[in-house]
Scaffold this motif. Sequence first.
Motif: not given
Length: 504
Positions: A143-144, A147, A155-156, A159-160, A195, A199, A202-203, A206
Amino acid sequence: MRTKKTIFNLISDVIPQLIIAIISFFRVKIFMQFMGTEKLGVYQLYGQILSYLSLAELGLTSAAMFYLYKPISEKNYEKINAILSGVRRAFQYILLVMLIIGTILTFNISFFFKNNEFSNYFLMGTFILAFITNVLGYLVTPYTVMFDSSQEKYKYVLHTQILLIIRHLLSIVLIVIFRSLYAILIVELIFAIFQNVLMRILFKKNYPKVKFSKNRDYCFWNKTKDLIPHKIGLLVSNNIDVIIVSKFLGLTSVVIYNCYYYVINTMSMMINRIGSATLASVGNLIVTDESKSYNVFLEYNSMLFFLATIICIPLALMISPFVSIWYGSEMLVNNLTAILFVFLLFYTIIRIVLNNFVSAAGLFKETLICTFLEIIINLILSLALINYLGIAGLLIGTSLSLIISEFCIKPFVLNKSIFKDKICIYYLDCLKYSLFVILIYILFYLVISNINISNLFYWFLIGILVFIINFVLTFIYYKLINKTAFFNRIGFLKKIKFINKFIG
């Protein structure tokens, strides 16, 4: 658009990281006060040992980002889906390898301690908790990667980072109430789970068009095999010192080392946000407009040297007074050792341009020699000098390994593969910037060394004064040598008439 996304990524990452850094200074001090330096040494050593588990990742993340730049710019979701599906499957195997390595480490964790006062059961139990928390972070890598490759890290990351702030505050409360390393590690594990869930949410929000499927593309393996030595070199340069200190000098020396290293590493983590925030933009530049890359490289380099100068000159002068006031005079090292700590931060900043262009261009195979040299020089010098110079010997080994392996080789690799220009311009620029740093440090040191800094108020007052004067002098120097073009990329500065008058 590249610059705008870079700034978004930077702001969303650096500001929370600064808050975390401030909280962490209190956290370490409270940890020492309520739980002692020995347990703090154990906790800090775990972090260094577990960082070596990232070797199992084999550099796959960087390789996947390299292959995602083009399909993302073309909005080719079929290719994106295939690559990310391949990344997820690869990490399933990687996690299995990590579990095997972690199990072996658990039963042999006492090897890393000199004159150990803790039972093997305590060390094994606490290490297992730290290990599981570390491994959970790799579950969200697919996921990261998406992004980060899309230049949308902002965008993430906010939050983290908020979760991390809450975790640090809660751990302070637990240190005071329970004084237990188990309590701290359990809380960190719980937050790691939160976390992971965040994630995934959020993935999906978006990137609704990105779906993991059975059609997997493993093209990133072509670059991954060349990245393995790079991963080893990075880990050796960043994490071998604490392990050697623990093995040869003991846990008390680990804490002394970390009193300085923590300050340096905190700054380094925030500065490295510049690297991670700009990496995708550099990759996009090379893919879409390679002809401009050398000028951008030089401009990027001047910005990093400017940043390194305004940060490291005040830090070199004020780091020992801070350690003495905050942690106690028994944690002080000599002036040479303190300067070496700050030099590592300085080099960490100026190396960003080299590493980002190497990663963005996928020049992992071409720079393998850099990694081999770094590992060999660092290990030989560190092990040879520790018994004669202590912590300073380790820092000398690390510093020389970085200069010889990276600064002397990577610019020529970039020049041959991308720039096709005169790389001597880069080295001449670095010489001009470095001579100024040496001169300005000597001038400040002659003044500051005669001042007795006895409390945080005077430390802060003098530190701010040194920073402002250093900033002004550095800005004037860079203006005189016509190296302030990078200011024009920072949009809000152009709205400030006084600054715009000088950089325009």
